[in-house]
Structures are given as structure tokens and as C-alpha cells.
Design a protein around this motif. Structure first.
Motif, PDB file in Angstrom:
ATOM      1  N   LEU A  86     -13.476  13.491   1.872  1.00 29.37           N
ATOM      2  CA  LEU A  86     -13.362  12.219   1.154  1.00 29.37           C
ATOM      3  C   LEU A  86     -12.532  11.277   2.011  1.00 29.37           C
ATOM      4  O   LEU A  86     -11.350  11.564   2.273  1.00 29.37           O
ATOM      5  CB  LEU A  86     -12.697  12.444  -0.201  1.00 29.37           C
ATOM      6  N   SER A  87     -13.119  10.176   2.459  1.00 29.91           N
ATOM      7  CA  SER A  87     -12.372   9.289   3.361  1.00 29.91           C
ATOM      8  C   SER A  87     -12.930   7.873   3.329  1.00 29.91           C
ATOM      9  O   SER A  87     -14.101   7.659   3.030  1.00 29.91           O
ATOM     10  CB  SER A  87     -12.456   9.837   4.787  1.00 29.91           C
ATOM     11  N   PRO A  88     -12.083   6.888   3.672  1.00 31.58           N
ATOM     12  CA  PRO A  88     -12.528   5.494   3.674  1.00 31.58           C
ATOM     13  C   PRO A  88     -13.652   5.249   4.686  1.00 31.58           C
ATOM     14  O   PRO A  88     -14.376   4.285   4.601  1.00 31.58           O
ATOM     15  CB  PRO A  88     -11.277   4.717   4.080  1.00 31.58           C
ATOM     16  N   TYR A 114      -1.073  11.744   3.190  1.00 31.65           N
ATOM     17  CA  TYR A 114      -0.345  11.082   4.276  1.00 31.65           C
ATOM     18  C   TYR A 114      -1.265  10.030   4.895  1.00 31.65           C
ATOM     19  O   TYR A 114      -1.916   9.272   4.161  1.00 31.65           O
ATOM     20  CB  TYR A 114       0.151  12.119   5.306  1.00 31.65           C
ATOM     21  N   LEU A 132     -15.340   6.647  -1.894  1.00 31.36           N
ATOM     22  CA  LEU A 132     -15.516   6.207  -3.282  1.00 31.36           C
ATOM     23  C   LEU A 132     -15.422   4.688  -3.404  1.00 31.36           C
ATOM     24  O   LEU A 132     -15.679   4.144  -4.466  1.00 31.36           O
ATOM     25  CB  LEU A 132     -14.454   6.859  -4.184  1.00 31.36           C
ATOM     26  N   GLY A 133     -15.020   4.020  -2.317  1.00 33.53           N
ATOM     27  CA  GLY A 133     -14.944   2.562  -2.454  1.00 33.53           C
ATOM     28  C   GLY A 133     -13.895   1.968  -1.524  1.00 33.53           C
ATOM     29  O   GLY A 133     -13.121   2.704  -0.904  1.00 33.53           O
ATOM     30  N   TYR A 135     -10.815   0.490  -1.247  1.00 32.06           N
ATOM     31  CA  TYR A 135      -9.462   0.170  -1.711  1.00 32.06           C
ATOM     32  C   TYR A 135      -8.552   1.240  -1.118  1.00 32.06           C
ATOM     33  O   TYR A 135      -9.020   2.332  -0.747  1.00 32.06           O
ATOM     34  CB  TYR A 135      -9.358   0.170  -3.245  1.00 32.06           C
ATOM     35  N   VAL A 136      -7.283   0.968  -1.037  1.00 37.56           N
ATOM     36  CA  VAL A 136      -6.351   1.927  -0.436  1.00 37.56           C
ATOM     37  C   VAL A 136      -5.900   2.926  -1.503  1.00 37.56           C
ATOM     38  O   VAL A 136      -5.525   2.532  -2.612  1.00 37.56           O
ATOM     39  CB  VAL A 136      -5.120   1.191   0.152  1.00 37.56           C
ATOM     40  N   LEU A 137      -6.028   4.211  -1.177  1.00 40.17           N
ATOM     41  CA  LEU A 137      -5.599   5.251  -2.121  1.00 40.17           C
ATOM     42  C   LEU A 137      -4.488   6.082  -1.488  1.00 40.17           C
ATOM     43  O   LEU A 137      -4.326   6.085  -0.271  1.00 40.17           O
ATOM     44  CB  LEU A 137      -6.781   6.167  -2.468  1.00 40.17           C
TER      45      LEU A 137
HETATM   46  C1  LIG Z   1     -10.630  -0.411   4.135  1.00 41.49           C
HETATM   47  C2  LIG Z   1      -9.970   0.533   3.143  1.00 41.49           C
HETATM   48  C3  LIG Z   1     -11.072   1.308   2.408  1.00 41.49           C
HETATM   49  C4  LIG Z   1      -9.182  -0.291   2.114  1.00 41.49           C
HETATM   50  C5  LIG Z   1      -9.026   1.513   3.838  1.00 41.49           C
HETATM   51  C6  LIG Z   1      -8.817   1.428   5.218  1.00 41.49           C
HETATM   52  C7  LIG Z   1      -7.950   2.340   5.804  1.00 41.49           C
HETATM   53  C8  LIG Z   1      -7.292   3.337   5.040  1.00 41.49           C
HETATM   54  C9  LIG Z   1      -7.532   3.390   3.670  1.00 41.49           C
HETATM   55  C10 LIG Z   1      -6.877   4.420   2.817  1.00 41.49           C
HETATM   56  O1  LIG Z   1      -6.951   4.354   1.613  1.00 41.49           O
HETATM   57  N1  LIG Z   1      -6.229   5.427   3.459  1.00 41.49           N
HETATM   58  C11 LIG Z   1      -5.540   6.470   2.718  1.00 41.49           C
HETATM   59  C12 LIG Z   1      -6.471   7.616   2.359  1.00 41.49           C
HETATM   60  N2  LIG Z   1      -7.578   7.064   1.613  1.00 41.49           N
HETATM   61  C13 LIG Z   1      -8.586   7.780   1.075  1.00 41.49           C
HETATM   62  O2  LIG Z   1      -8.646   8.994   1.111  1.00 41.49           O
HETATM   63  C14 LIG Z   1      -9.702   6.988   0.455  1.00 41.49           C
HETATM   64  C15 LIG Z   1      -9.659   5.596   0.409  1.00 41.49           C
HETATM   65  C16 LIG Z   1     -10.720   4.891  -0.172  1.00 41.49           C
HETATM   66  C17 LIG Z   1     -11.838   5.502  -0.714  1.00 41.49           C
HETATM   67  C18 LIG Z   1     -11.873   6.896  -0.676  1.00 41.49           C
HETATM   68  N3  LIG Z   1     -12.821   7.767  -1.131  1.00 41.49           N
HETATM   69  O3  LIG Z   1     -12.389   9.004  -0.870  1.00 41.49           O
HETATM   70  C19 LIG Z   1     -11.204   8.983  -0.249  1.00 41.49           C
HETATM   71  C20 LIG Z   1     -10.836   7.648  -0.106  1.00 41.49           C
HETATM   72  C21 LIG Z   1      -5.723   8.627   1.505  1.00 41.49           C
HETATM   73  C22 LIG Z   1      -4.635   9.370   2.303  1.00 41.49           C
HETATM   74  C23 LIG Z   1      -5.256  10.084   3.501  1.00 41.49           C
HETATM   75  C24 LIG Z   1      -5.950   9.052   4.402  1.00 41.49           C
HETATM   76  C25 LIG Z   1      -7.021   8.291   3.618  1.00 41.49           C
HETATM   77  C26 LIG Z   1      -8.403   2.485   3.059  1.00 41.49           C
END
Ligand SMILES: CC(C)(C)c1cccc(C(=O)NCC2(NC(=O)c3cccc4nocc34)CCCCC2)c1
Length: 245
Positions: A86-88, A114, A132-133, A135-137
């Protein structure tokens, strides 16, 4: 369908099968969700699971050896499972992808924390990245939980006949029509007459009309790449004629 989730918070994802539809599905042996925690493989006395990034910069990464140990444990438990990170950077999760994933017997989900994981772990173990979209999670766990919920609902037998019939209407790609229940008069706002008429044909037509109008007004993108039936087309035209007045 069996889900393995590599996560620092296994109790989060294991909660999914403690309520509602997924609880019953889990009790019926239709689905299972098992967490694999990198912290269980920590050897130092601080039980650390993060590590510093080469090149410096703020934040930490998930430590390679404890994260990999958890991935390997998951792969031993679910030997036929592809690994989804799961990743951005991933492919956007949508209903077609959910339906694809629901055909698998088992699936391993990797949830980052992290600032993420070492790219070499992605290259070595990850078959597909899913987002999933935009936004920053704080972590990938919520993404994993949404994916498990959506995919589990598509596993045969998880939804009863009634609910799967409803599911089919959602899967018709249109937004939902307005819903009403008691009381008939709520603060002077009454339930649309047609819904109390007992004319099932008219009720069905009204609901489709409402779904189409809302989809047209709020999500015009849903009409791209979608072939409308003649009924749907005439309903949209009717809606447009009222808009133009
Ligand atoms: C341009 C954008 C999208 C805003 C963006 C750009 C760069 C970083 C992030 C971000 O959120 N980094 C943090 C992080 N996020 C996610 O895991 C994550 C985020 C979004 C949708 C997801 N769907 O599944 C997992 C998702 C959680 C901590 C471990 C590193 C990944 C976001």
C-alpha cells in the motif's frame, strides 16, 4: 480468502473481523486476517524496527531485516499470495481492481510506516503497489483495511443474497439514490410520494432517475467509458431539459 498483513499494528487490522459482515465471514471460515509484525523479529534490546535513511534527511525508514523477516514469515504462511504494497506510488484502488483481487485465494498486504520502506524490499518482494488516494497518511494500515473490506465483500458467500443484490446495484457504477425511512414527515419534509405508492415499476424508475441525476451533477466522470441504456439516456436527457429551463 486469506489475508496476511505485514504491519507494526497487527491489532488494528485483526479488528476488521470482529464486527459485522466480516465477523460472520471469518466465523464461517470464508476469510481470515493475520498480522505479521516486524517487531516480533527485533533482536536488539530496544526492539527497534526503524532505521536511518542513507543520504540523510528527516524521518526514518522501516528497518530492512525486521521488515523482511515479517514478509518472509507471511510468505511461508501464505505461499501462493502475491504481495501488495500500500503506497502513494501505487495503482489507484477501484472496483475493477477489487474484483480482480477477490479472485485470489490469498493475499499479503504490506503497510508502510515512518517514511516508507527500502526500495530493494519493494523490488525483491512486492508484486503490486496500490494507492487509496492522494492524501498524506501516517501509515498504510488504513489502506490495507479498506482493501480487505472491499475485497472481502466480493468473496462468494460473504454477503447474504439480499446484500449481494444491493451490491450489484452499487456495482452498476452510478451513485446511490436518496434513501428514506420513518417518519413520513420529518420536520415538515415528507417522503417522496412514489416511494409509498406500492408501484414497484415506478419506484425502480424513480430510483434510477435519481441515481443518474446525482451522478450527472456530482460525478460526470462516471459517464466516461460507460455505455448507457436507452432508458438511462432518456432519463439524462429529461434531466438536462429541466436544467436548461
Ligand atoms: C502525493 C501524496 C499521495 C499526497 C503523497 C506523496 C508522498 C508521500 C505521501 C504519504 O502519505 N506518505 C506516507 C505513507 N503514505 C501511505 O502509505 C499512503 C498514502 C496515500 C495513499 C495510500 N494508500 O495506501 C497507502 C497510502 C505512510 C507512511 C509510510 C510511507 C507512505 C503521500
Amino acid at each position: 480468502m486469506r489475508f496476511g498483513v505485514v504491519t507494526l499494528f497487527p491489532e488494528w487490522v485483526e479488528q476488521l473481523t470482529s464486527v459485522g459482515v466480516l465477523e460472520r465471514a471469518s466465523q464461517n471460515g470464508l476469510i481470515s486476517v493475520t498480522g505479521f509484525n516486524p517487531r516480533d523479529h527485533a533482536t536488539d534490546n530496544h526492539r527497534s524496527v526503524d532505521d536511518r535513511p542513507f543520504g540523510g534527511g528527516p524521518g526514518m525508514l522501516m528497518q530492512v531485516d525486521t521488515t523482511e523477516a515479517a514478509i518472509i514469515k507471511a510468505r511461508e504462511a501464505l505461499p501462493n499470495a502475491p504481495v501488495v504494497y500500500l503506497s502513494p506510488q501505487g495503482r489507484a484502488l477501484n472496483q475493477p481492481l477489487v474484483q480482480e483481487l477477490a479472485r485470489l485465494p490469498e493475499l499479503i498486504l504490506l503497510a508502510g510506516r515512518y517514511e516508507g520502506i527500502d526500495e530493494r524490499l519493494v523490488d525483491e518482494h512486492v508484486d503490486l503497489e496500490v494507492s487509496l488516494g492522494d492524501y498524506v497518511l501516517s501509515g498504510g494500515e488504513l489502506g490495507a483495511m479498506v482493501l480487505i473490506d472491499a475485497v472481502s465483500r466480493m468473496v462468494p458467500g460473504v454477503l447474504g443474497d439480499q446484500a449481494s443484490a444491493e451490491q450489484d446495484s452499487f456495482a452498476a457504477h452510478w451513485l446511490d439514490c436518496p434513501h428514506f425511512t420513518r417518519p413520513v414527515d420529518y420536520r415538515g419534509n415528507t417522503v417522496p410520494e412514489v416511494l409509498r405508492s406500492g408501484h414497484h415499476g415506478r419506484i425502480e424508475a424513480w430510483r434510477l432517475q435519481q441515481s443518474l441525476e446525482r451522478s450527472w451533477d456530482r460525478r460526470p466522470d462516471l459517464f466516461e467509458r460507460k455505455r448507457l441504456t436507452t432508458t438511462e439516456l432518456s432519463m439524462i436527457n429529461e434531466h438536462l431539459s429541466t436544467l436548461e429551463k
